[in-house]
Scaffold this motif. Structure first.
Motif, short mmCIF file in Angstrom:
data_model
loop_
_atom_site.label_atom_id
_atom_site.label_comp_id
_atom_site.label_asym_id
_atom_site.label_seq_id
_atom_site.Cartn_x
_atom_site.Cartn_y
_atom_site.Cartn_z
N HIS A 211 0.83 -1.21 0.00
CA HIS A 211 0.00 0.00 0.00
C HIS A 211 0.86 1.26 0.00
CE1 HIS A 211 -3.54 2.47 0.60
NE2 HIS A 211 -2.95 3.06 1.64
N ASN A 212 2.07 1.16 0.49
CA ASN A 212 2.97 2.33 0.49
C ASN A 212 3.36 2.75 -0.92
OD1 ASN A 212 3.03 2.61 3.29
ND2 ASN A 212 4.73 1.16 3.51
N LEU A 215 -0.21 5.14 -2.27
CA LEU A 215 -0.75 6.14 -1.34
C LEU A 215 -1.65 7.12 -2.08
CD1 LEU A 215 2.47 6.86 0.75
CD2 LEU A 215 0.52 5.45 1.40
N GLU A 218 -6.26 10.42 0.74
CA GLU A 218 -6.87 10.01 2.02
C GLU A 218 -5.80 9.60 3.04
OE1 GLU A 218 -9.68 6.98 1.33
OE2 GLU A 218 -11.05 8.23 0.15
N ASP A 219 -4.74 8.95 2.56
CA ASP A 219 -3.65 8.56 3.45
C ASP A 219 -2.96 9.79 4.02
OD1 ASP A 219 -3.67 5.59 3.10
OD2 ASP A 219 -3.32 6.17 1.03
N TYR A 220 -2.82 10.82 3.19
CA TYR A 220 -2.19 12.04 3.70
C TYR A 220 -3.08 12.71 4.73
CZ TYR A 220 0.85 11.55 -0.40
OH TYR A 220 1.73 11.08 -1.33
N LYS A 222 -5.27 11.22 6.72
CA LYS A 222 -5.20 10.43 7.96
C LYS A 222 -3.90 10.70 8.72
CE LYS A 222 -8.03 6.62 6.24
NZ LYS A 222 -8.04 5.17 5.88
N PRO A 305 6.41 4.72 4.42
CA PRO A 305 5.83 5.66 3.45
C PRO A 305 6.83 6.75 3.10
CG PRO A 305 4.27 5.20 5.22
CD PRO A 305 5.57 4.60 5.64
#
Length: 600
Positions: A211-212, A215, A218-220, A222, A305
């Motif tokens: 998943h890294n 990205l 939305e990941d940013y 969170k 990440p």
């Protein structure tokens, strides 16, 4: 008078070093096999670059696509390595790009190469000092105790300083070993280095998260990093968060990680069958380094990440992210050892060697010729280098130094590729003794022969340009290749400048597209002219395949990477080159190759 003065001035600029002239050689003793050369190349190439560059490139330039950056930089270095390999077969001396250019294209280009080598080695010394400073900061200062004391035995954490000092004195002791003894230690540490990096790669694939590499915004959010609507310095997410331009810029920075292979060509005299072992050593070591860098960059970006990697941080910090404190400690110590041992010749020695060689050739002041042979002069000069290096560390950032180093190296590689491109099409150079004998034999009847048989001057025609009448190079065909190669270099520079406007090309702007098409047509036509010219029949044991395409591709890639540097880097590089030109035109051009022990 003016025409004669300009002609004489031009002849000085392209005056070539005689192949028979004495060359100061590296004197290490011993004999090296192909495997030894591979170990030497890998040991000197895999080092500071992978430990410090990865976080620098991944955090702000390429993200997970850092592995592509290393691939592009590695393939570019491989092309340059092939050109170096041909010259090592042509010039049977333990030399460098400086010597290669001096015997092929003349002293002006040789001075540019040598001056850039001084800058390159000096920056290497600064980078090593900075790397050691970072490692000591992590290992000796309280950061190590605070971060991993809960992961390793307390006794080890409390006595870390003593352990480090014992290791330091051990490494100083092995400097006193002979070449063979030290080289055995060097190969051992190279093996340890590869094992440690293999452990990093395996750890990344075990603890990493795919998943890294995917990205999203939305990941940013969170992570609390959504301070700008366009994500600002974090990029756009995905595998290539900074786009194609980011990959090019990252490849230019990653290029520093592959510069160590050139040490192999300094071992021509010590190697078994250098015409075979030198090319194989260069190619195998570079391919090995490419695989290692690809694996490490993939592992680190899978574990962490990319936006959590701090510029200037060391590779072992990734293990703190996954909670492997002991692994962090082990890898950090391995890095410290490998950096020290990989510079087993002292990182100031290459600087002193190039300065001494240029001074011996008269391009620099003669007093500098003693920096290698004179103990007192060498000590003073080493201290001077250390002091200047520490001062520069306060005024230049790590990335700025790497970019400056990359420009100097890319220019050197481009000139070596240019030399390979033209030397294959030049008439054979006769040695000095044969020329003297022929002149002595023909001295009495030279005028009579010229009156009876006046020399037929070669004429340049379109038919002769595309269908040369000779199967061997002639002075005319050699000049044709020289001029065409020079035009190609200029056109490639223009093409790279246009391609730097990549977004404009993708938008379908007819003006930019027309310019690119015209440039490609002209470049193809001139390349065809070079291809039609006769090549020398006396080829070295190893030659670059695919001439003239491969050297041209090498030059193109080198220039493309140079175009990714910032304006500030070019200003600093320009100031360095301006200083060098002042020295050359004020002193070097008048005193080059005029020492008493030089043959006329």
């Amino acid at each position: 008078m003016l025409r004669q003065a300009l002609r004489k001035f031009g002849q000085k600029l392209v005056h070539r070093r005689p192949l028979e002239q004495d060359v100061y050689e590296f004197k290490y003793g011993g004999s090296l096999s192909t495997l030894d050369l591979v170990a030497l190349g890998v040991g000197r190439t895999v080092g500071v670059g992978v430990y410090l560059l990865l976080s620098e490139v991944a955090s702000s330039q390429a993200g997970p696509a850092t592995m592509i950056c290393f691939l592009v930089a590695g393939l570019t270095s491989l092309l340059a390595g092939l050109c170096y390999a041909e010259f090592s077969a042509r010039v049977p001396h333990s030399g460098s790009a400086y010597l290669y250019c001096f015997v092929t294209v003349g002293e002006l280009w040789a001075f540019i190469i040598g001056w850039n080598l001084i800058l390159s080695f000096f920056i290497d010394a600064i980078v090593v000092i900075q790397a050691w400073t970072l490692i000591f900061d992590y290992l000796i200062v309280n950061q190590i105790s605070e971060s991993i004391s809960e992961h390793i035995p307390q006794v080890l954490a409390d006595n870390l300083v003593y352990f480090t000092m014992v290791l330091w004195f051990f490494l100083l002791e092995i400097q006193d070993l002979g070449f063979r003894g030290f080289f055995m230690v060097f190969k051992l540490f190279t093996l340890v280095k590869l094992l440690v990096l293999s452990f990093v790669i395996i750890s990344g694939f075990v603890k990493g998260d795919l998943h890294n590499w995917r990205l999203t915004e939305e990941d940013y959010i969170k992570a609390g990093l959504n301070d700008t609507s366009s994500l600002g310095l974090l990029g756009s997410g995905g595998f290539m968060p900074f786009g194609f331009q980011g990959i090019l810029h990252g490849a230019a920075t990653c290029f520093y990680a592959f510069i160590g292979f050139a040490v192999i060509v300094t071992r021509v005299k010590e190697s078994h069958k250098p015409e075979r072992s030198i090319p194989m050593g260069i190619v195998i070591s570079l391919l090995t380094c490419i695989l290692v860098y690809l694996g490490v960059s993939a592992a680190i970006t899978l574990m962490v990440p990319y936006y959590q990697l701090r510029p200037g941080s060391l590779l072992p910090e990734a293990f703190l992210h996954i909670g492997w404190g002991l692994a962090y400690y082990v890898v950090a110590v391995a890095i410290f050892c490998s950096i020290f041992v990989s510079m087993y010749c002292s990182f100031t020695y290459p600087i002193l060697f190039v300065i001494s060689m240029m001074a011996e050739d008269g391009l620099l002041f003669p007093v500098l010729a003693r920096v290698i042979t004179g103990t007192y002069a060498q000590l003073v000069f080493r201290i001077f280098i250390y002091v200047i290096a520490v001062i520069i560390l306060f005024f230049f950032g790590f990335a700025d130094l790497l970019d400056l180093r990359s420009i100097a190296t890319l220019l050197s590689y481009s000139l070596v590729a240019f030399c390979v491109l033209i030397i294959r099409y030049q008439p054979e150079r006769r040695n000095i003794e044969n020329e003297a004998e022929e002149e002595e034999e023909n001295e009495g009847n030279e005028v009579e022969v010229q009156e009876e048989n006046p020399p037929a001057a070669e004429k340049l025609t379109l038919q002769g340009l595309l269908f040369p009448g000779s199967f061997t190079p002639t002075p005319l065909s050699g000049r044709v290749v020289y001029v065409c190669s020079s035009l190609l270099v200029l056109l490639l520079i223009v093409l790279c400048l246009v391609l730097a406007q990549w977004p404009g090309l993708l938008s379908g702007d007819p003006g930019w597209i027309t310019v690119v098409v015209l440039l490609l047509v002209v470049i193809t036509g001139i390349t065809g002219i070079i291809w039609r010219q006769p090549q020398s029949s006396h080829l070295p044991h190893f030659k670059v395949p695919g001439l003239p395409l491969l050297p041209l591709l090498s030059i193109f890639l080198n220039v493309c990477l140079m175009m990714q540097m910032t304006a500030g880097t070019w200003v600093r590089f320009g100031a360095w080159m301006l200083t060098g030109f002042v020295i050359y035109f004020a002193y070097g051009i008048q005193h080059s190759l005029k020492r008493p022990n030089h043959r006329p």
